[in-house]
Scaffold this motif. Structure first.
Motif, PDB file in Angstrom:
ATOM      1  N   THR A 174     -36.553 -15.173   5.186  1.00  0.00           N
ATOM      2  CA  THR A 174     -37.171 -13.860   5.032  1.00  0.00           C
ATOM      3  C   THR A 174     -37.055 -13.097   6.337  1.00  0.00           C
ATOM      4  O   THR A 174     -37.479 -13.588   7.384  1.00  0.00           O
ATOM      5  N   ALA A 175     -36.468 -11.905   6.246  1.00  0.00           N
ATOM      6  CA  ALA A 175     -36.366 -11.025   7.411  1.00  0.00           C
ATOM      7  C   ALA A 175     -37.630 -10.178   7.457  1.00  0.00           C
ATOM      8  O   ALA A 175     -37.917  -9.424   6.522  1.00  0.00           O
ATOM      9  N   LEU A 176     -38.389 -10.331   8.522  1.00  0.00           N
ATOM     10  CA  LEU A 176     -39.645  -9.592   8.682  1.00  0.00           C
ATOM     11  C   LEU A 176     -39.387  -8.295   9.443  1.00  0.00           C
ATOM     12  O   LEU A 176     -38.523  -8.257  10.322  1.00  0.00           O
ATOM     13  N   PRO A 177     -40.150  -7.236   9.122  1.00  0.00           N
ATOM     14  CA  PRO A 177     -39.949  -5.987   9.860  1.00  0.00           C
ATOM     15  C   PRO A 177     -40.249  -6.188  11.345  1.00  0.00           C
ATOM     16  O   PRO A 177     -41.139  -6.952  11.708  1.00  0.00           O
ATOM     17  N   GLY A 178     -39.496  -5.503  12.146  1.00  0.00           N
ATOM     18  CA  GLY A 178     -39.736  -5.557  13.585  1.00  0.00           C
ATOM     19  C   GLY A 178     -40.773  -4.525  13.981  1.00  0.00           C
ATOM     20  O   GLY A 178     -41.292  -3.766  13.155  1.00  0.00           O
ATOM     21  N   GLU A 179     -41.097  -4.504  15.259  1.00  0.00           N
ATOM     22  CA  GLU A 179     -42.046  -3.518  15.774  1.00  0.00           C
ATOM     23  C   GLU A 179     -41.396  -2.140  15.782  1.00  0.00           C
ATOM     24  O   GLU A 179     -40.213  -2.006  16.060  1.00  0.00           O
ATOM     25  N   ALA A 180     -42.204  -1.117  15.494  1.00  0.00           N
ATOM     26  CA  ALA A 180     -41.704   0.257  15.540  1.00  0.00           C
ATOM     27  C   ALA A 180     -41.472   0.650  16.999  1.00  0.00           C
ATOM     28  O   ALA A 180     -42.305   0.394  17.864  1.00  0.00           O
ATOM     29  N   LYS A 181     -40.328   1.270  17.237  1.00  0.00           N
ATOM     30  CA  LYS A 181     -40.007   1.722  18.593  1.00  0.00           C
ATOM     31  C   LYS A 181     -40.383   3.187  18.787  1.00  0.00           C
ATOM     32  O   LYS A 181     -40.584   3.642  19.899  1.00  0.00           O
ATOM     33  N   SER A 182     -40.475   3.914  17.662  1.00  0.00           N
ATOM     34  CA  SER A 182     -40.871   5.321  17.752  1.00  0.00           C
ATOM     35  C   SER A 182     -41.507   5.755  16.432  1.00  0.00           C
ATOM     36  O   SER A 182     -41.330   5.120  15.406  1.00  0.00           O
ATOM     37  N   ILE A 183     -42.229   6.858  16.478  1.00  0.00           N
ATOM     38  CA  ILE A 183     -42.840   7.455  15.292  1.00  0.00           C
ATOM     39  C   ILE A 183     -42.505   8.943  15.321  1.00  0.00           C
ATOM     40  O   ILE A 183     -42.567   9.585  16.372  1.00  0.00           O
ATOM     41  N   GLN A 184     -42.135   9.476  14.160  1.00  0.00           N
ATOM     42  CA  GLN A 184     -41.736  10.872  14.078  1.00  0.00           C
ATOM     43  C   GLN A 184     -42.450  11.518  12.892  1.00  0.00           C
ATOM     44  O   GLN A 184     -42.484  10.948  11.791  1.00  0.00           O
ATOM     45  N   VAL A 185     -43.026  12.703  13.111  1.00  0.00           N
ATOM     46  CA  VAL A 185     -43.674  13.446  12.028  1.00  0.00           C
ATOM     47  C   VAL A 185     -42.576  13.994  11.117  1.00  0.00           C
ATOM     48  O   VAL A 185     -41.626  14.617  11.571  1.00  0.00           O
ATOM     49  N   VAL A 186     -42.741  13.767   9.808  1.00  0.00           N
ATOM     50  CA  VAL A 186     -41.776  14.264   8.836  1.00  0.00           C
ATOM     51  C   VAL A 186     -42.344  15.479   8.103  1.00  0.00           C
ATOM     52  O   VAL A 186     -41.666  16.473   7.915  1.00  0.00           O
ATOM     53  N   ALA A 187     -43.611  15.397   7.691  1.00  0.00           N
ATOM     54  CA  ALA A 187     -44.205  16.509   6.933  1.00  0.00           C
ATOM     55  C   ALA A 187     -45.725  16.460   7.063  1.00  0.00           C
ATOM     56  O   ALA A 187     -46.309  15.431   7.380  1.00  0.00           O
ATOM     57  N   GLY A 188     -46.351  17.612   6.827  1.00  0.00           N
ATOM     58  CA  GLY A 188     -47.801  17.695   6.765  1.00  0.00           C
ATOM     59  C   GLY A 188     -48.496  17.951   8.085  1.00  0.00           C
ATOM     60  O   GLY A 188     -49.728  17.938   8.147  1.00  0.00           O
ATOM     61  N   ASN A 189     -47.746  18.202   9.122  1.00  0.00           N
ATOM     62  CA  ASN A 189     -48.336  18.434  10.427  1.00  0.00           C
ATOM     63  C   ASN A 189     -48.941  19.842  10.494  1.00  0.00           C
ATOM     64  O   ASN A 189     -48.537  20.745   9.776  1.00  0.00           O
ATOM     65  N   GLU A 190     -49.929  20.008  11.344  1.00  0.00           N
ATOM     66  CA  GLU A 190     -50.576  21.293  11.646  1.00  0.00           C
ATOM     67  C   GLU A 190     -51.216  21.967  10.426  1.00  0.00           C
ATOM     68  O   GLU A 190     -51.197  23.193  10.289  1.00  0.00           O
ATOM     69  N   GLN A 191     -51.800  21.195   9.527  1.00  0.00           N
ATOM     70  CA  GLN A 191     -52.537  21.760   8.399  1.00  0.00           C
ATOM     71  C   GLN A 191     -54.002  21.893   8.786  1.00  0.00           C
ATOM     72  O   GLN A 191     -54.507  21.175   9.631  1.00  0.00           O
ATOM     73  N   ARG A 192     -54.686  22.812   8.134  1.00  0.00           N
ATOM     74  CA  ARG A 192     -56.123  22.985   8.356  1.00  0.00           C
ATOM     75  C   ARG A 192     -56.827  22.920   6.999  1.00  0.00           C
ATOM     76  O   ARG A 192     -56.345  23.440   6.007  1.00  0.00           O
ATOM     77  N   ALA A 193     -57.992  22.266   7.039  1.00  0.00           N
ATOM     78  CA  ALA A 193     -58.808  22.176   5.822  1.00  0.00           C
ATOM     79  C   ALA A 193     -60.219  21.820   6.229  1.00  0.00           C
ATOM     80  O   ALA A 193     -60.468  21.335   7.328  1.00  0.00           O
ATOM     81  N   VAL A 194     -61.148  22.053   5.337  1.00  0.00           N
ATOM     82  CA  VAL A 194     -62.548  21.706   5.560  1.00  0.00           C
ATOM     83  C   VAL A 194     -62.650  20.183   5.523  1.00  0.00           C
ATOM     84  O   VAL A 194     -61.997  19.526   4.705  1.00  0.00           O
ATOM     85  N   ALA A 195     -63.468  19.622   6.395  1.00  0.00           N
ATOM     86  CA  ALA A 195     -63.663  18.171   6.441  1.00  0.00           C
ATOM     87  C   ALA A 195     -64.044  17.653   5.060  1.00  0.00           C
ATOM     88  O   ALA A 195     -64.877  18.241   4.367  1.00  0.00           O
ATOM     89  N   GLY A 196     -63.384  16.563   4.626  1.00  0.00           N
ATOM     90  CA  GLY A 196     -63.674  15.938   3.336  1.00  0.00           C
ATOM     91  C   GLY A 196     -62.864  16.520   2.194  1.00  0.00           C
ATOM     92  O   GLY A 196     -62.929  16.020   1.073  1.00  0.00           O
TER      93      GLY A 196
END
Length: 159
Positions: free
Chosen positions: A125-147
């Motif tokens: 079984t090949a296990l996933p390795g550690e992530a070397k980077s993270i990149q925002v793809v969608a949904g960034n900079e949205q605003r909404a009321v808490a909850g």
């Protein structure tokens, strides 16, 4: 009369001791191929498994056979093998130096084959390795009321 009796006795002794010439062939022919080491392992994608795969080849009497050619081949998951062919040693064992798993997480399989016998299959079984980077793809900079629910789902890509 004495000569005839000796010839007849000699023939009987020869026939009684003979197995038709098949014993040496039977003892020298591969009859069993078994996994010796290196099955059911886990490793990080793109890295070698901890234990090198090895098989043992035996004759019909389950004795180990030296100098038998064994072929190794990846059948699922990608990756690489250090050797594609090896001969068995004096203990009937053939092994490769390393099996490097493929670059995607999941099942990897390889086979060992000896001519005239069914192959054996190694699984890792090949296990996933550690992530070397993270990149925002969608949904960034949205605003909404808490909850409340955001209008777009959040999505990131790990590498």
């Amino acid at each position: 009369m004495r000569i005839r009796r000796i010839v007849v006795l000699g023939l009987i002794a020869t026939i009684g001791c003979s197995d038709g010439g098949t014993a040496p062939e039977r003892l020298a022919s591969p009859a069993h191929l078994e996994i010796h080491a290196g099955n059911n392992q886990e490793a990080t994608v793109g890295t070698p498994v901890p234990v090198a795969p090895a098989v043992v080849v035996r004759n019909a009497d389950r004795e180990p056979l030296p100098d038998i050619l064994v072929e190794f081949r990846i059948i699922e998951g990608g990756g690489s093998l250090s050797e594609k062919q090896q001969r068995t040693n004096a203990e009937g064992i053939a092994s490769i130096s390393s099996w490097v798993l493929g670059t995607r997480a999941g099942v990897n399989r390889m086979t060992a084959t000896v001519s005239g016998l069914s192959p054996v299959t190694f699984v890792a079984t090949a296990l996933p390795g550690e992530a070397k980077s993270i990149q925002v793809v969608a949904g960034n900079e949205q605003r909404a009321v808490a909850g409340s629910t955001l209008t777009q789902p959040l999505s990131v890509r790990l590498r």
